[in-house]
Design an enzyme around this catalytic site. Structure first.
Site, PDB file in Angstrom:
ATOM      1  N   ASP A 114      45.536  44.234  12.783  1.00 30.33           N
ATOM      2  CA  ASP A 114      46.915  44.168  11.984  1.00 30.33           C
ATOM      3  C   ASP A 114      46.876  45.266  11.013  1.00 30.33           C
ATOM      4  OD1 ASP A 114      45.085  42.617  10.742  1.00 30.33           O
ATOM      5  OD2 ASP A 114      46.981  41.792   9.606  1.00 30.33           O
ATOM      6  N   GLU A 179      44.857  39.776   8.770  1.00 29.58           N
ATOM      7  CA  GLU A 179      44.020  40.057   7.795  1.00 29.58           C
ATOM      8  C   GLU A 179      45.097  40.525   6.454  1.00 29.58           C
ATOM      9  OE1 GLU A 179      41.455  41.763   4.426  1.00 29.58           O
ATOM     10  OE2 GLU A 179      43.096  43.104   5.628  1.00 29.58           O
TER      11      GLU A 179
HETATM   12 ZN   LIG Z   1      41.396  45.830   5.829  1.00 24.54          ZN
END
Ligand SMILES: [Zn+2]
Length: 485
Positions: A114, A179
């Site tokens: 992501d 994340e």
């Molecule tokens: Zn990162």
């Protein structure tokens, strides 16, 4: 075309007289393959970068899923087994393994697919999800953070399996999709998948090199506490002529609350905030002082009139080993052209703290909330909500896997790495330590001027090409490193 070894011909990495190139005999078998596939490899990197996998924006959830499916397809194509796009409750995790290196250690490899949002998009030189190559760099959102590492791990594994038919170690891949939005669902996923995550060590690839693009191993990462403050007054905007002077203004109140959180010397004013901070030892301060760092060049590179921060600490200490408090966004009231004479009905701010060992994000949130409530004026309603968090972590420098990583970097880049503490957060780092009980090595290759999270994110392609070789070298180093298996 990448040349190998890198110091033949015109060296990109010229570190002075001590750049003796240690050719590792174990990797030369990959050169032919890697050289022959250079163009196709670059195309596969670009394909990965075209997915707008912005985890924080709900409208991009389908893009995150498509990106996960794409990575799963790549893993299957190169010969990784048990590949699965696994549900987490949020954006999925991609899992896959290759476990046929009998007697060799098992490594859990982590990176995230992501990316951060791209605003303000008009500051980009080219569209963020249309990767462009200029001057030895690739420009795109995620080019560095962290699709570079997803790409490098895929391509290193591909090269090893294609040339040798096997890997020197057992690998379990874990590519996360949340994340950049605090890894909200990962801890639970790790707990539910403990069995299939059994390993000897975790290699997290989400960090970078030191200023000047010097190979580095990150030993410490800061944690995070993220909160939102909402201040509300009357249910509707009020006329500032008719009511001004008689009622509290939520925007003024919010500004006052924020001003009470940190003083002019960079010291955070939340009672108890520093209680658990592990103070730097004289030896650690010495290590910081020895790192090559040009403060003026750093400031100029940021186009700032001056640097700021906590009194009594150097810039590197402030960035790596001290906690912070920053407003990340603030809004409320009239924002259009011209004037509108109102007392806004409400005002809001997103505020986050970078945390250091041994601060706990939940404890810090409670202290933060107590401080906001203490200083909030009585004429408005003030609420504080927690939006995310992650624990800080610190990896031992003398762990055999850390040492193996240092050897792989030195052999590939022709220079021993420096050891640094990174200002950013990878909440999952602490999760691997606490939930799976595994040691973590941070093995990342991002150039420090990559503009991660900012417009014009870019990755130096030499770092990618050599990173692929360094990863292969690390896998070659581990069986003899003494870390189980
Ligand atoms: Zn990162």
């Amino acid at each position: 075309m990448a040349t190998w070894p890198p110091h033949r011909g015109r060296p990109r990495y010229d570190f002075g007289p001590n750049t003796e190139t240690r050719m590792a005999t174990t990797i030369t078998d990959l050169d032919t393959y890697l050289d022959a596939n250079h163009d196709r490899r670059l195309e596969s990197y670009k394909a990965l970068l075209r997915f707008p996998s912005i985890s924080a924006l709900p409208e991009h959830a389908p893009d995150c899923r498509r990106c996960a499916e794409h990575i799963a397809g790549e893993l299957r194509a190169i010969g990784v087994e048990h590949v699965e796009v696994s549900e987490t409750g949020g954006h999925p995790v991609v899992y896959g393994d290759w476990l046929h290196a009998d007697g060799a250690p098992t490594v859990l490899v982590y990176a995230h697919y992501d990316v951060q949002p791209v605003d303000p998009v008009d500051l980009w030189d080219s569209p963020p999800f249309d990767p462009a190559v200029h001057d030895g760099r690739i420009l795109a959102r995620g080019a560095a953070d962290d699709k570079s590492h997803v790409h490098m791990h895929l391509r290193a594994t591909e090269a090893l399996l294609a040339t040798r038919g096997r890997l020197p170690v057992n690998l379990r891949f874990l590519f996360e999709g949340e994340e950049e939005s605090s890894s909200e669902n990962l801890d639970r996923w790790l707990e539910n998948n403990r069995e299939r995550l059994k390993a000897d060590v975790v290699v997290i690839s989400d960090t970078g090199f030191f200023e000047g693009n010097i190979p580095a191993i990150t030993l410490g990462l800061r944690g995070l506490m993220y909160a939102q403050i909402d201040v509300t007054g009357s249910p509707v905007d009020l006329h500032s002529g008719g009511f001004g002077g008689a009622v509290e203004n939520p925007a003024n109140a919010l500004a006052r609350i924020i001003a009470e959180l940190k003083d002019r010397n960079g010291r955070i004013l939340i009672p108890g905030f520093y209680d658990d901070v592990a103070e730097l030892s004289p030896k650690e301060r010495e290590a910081f002082a020895e790192l090559p760092f040009d403060e003026d060049a750093y400031r100029d590179g940021l186009a700032l009139p001056a640097l700021a921060g906590e009194e009594g600490f150097t810039v590197l200490e402030r960035k790596g080993a001290r906690p912070t408090l920053d407003v990340n966004g603030i809004w409320g009231g009239f924002q259009g052209e011209g004037t509108k004479t109102i007392i806004p009905a409400h005002a809001h701010a997103k505020v986050s703290c970078r945390l250091v060992p041994n601060q706990d994000p939940d404890t810090i949130f409670e202290l933060f909330r107590a401080r906001v409530e203490e200083v909030a004026p009585p004429g408005v309603r003030t609420t504080v909500q927690k939006l995310g968090g992650g624990k800080p972590s610190l990896t031992p420098m003398d762990h055999p896997a850390t040492k193996a990583a240092a050897r792989a970097l030195e052999a590939t880049f022709g220079r021993a790495p420096v050891y640094i503490r990174e200002g950013g957060s990878i909440p999952v780092c602490a999760s691997f330590e606490s939930i799976l009980g595994l040691p973590v090595v941070l093995f990342g290759f991002v150039n420090p001027d990559c503009n991660a999270h900012a417009p014009n994110e870019s990755m130096v392609l030499d770092n990618v090409e050599l990173g692929i070789r360094a990863i292969a070298r690390l896998w070659d180093e581990l069986p003899g490193a003494g870390i189980g298996g």
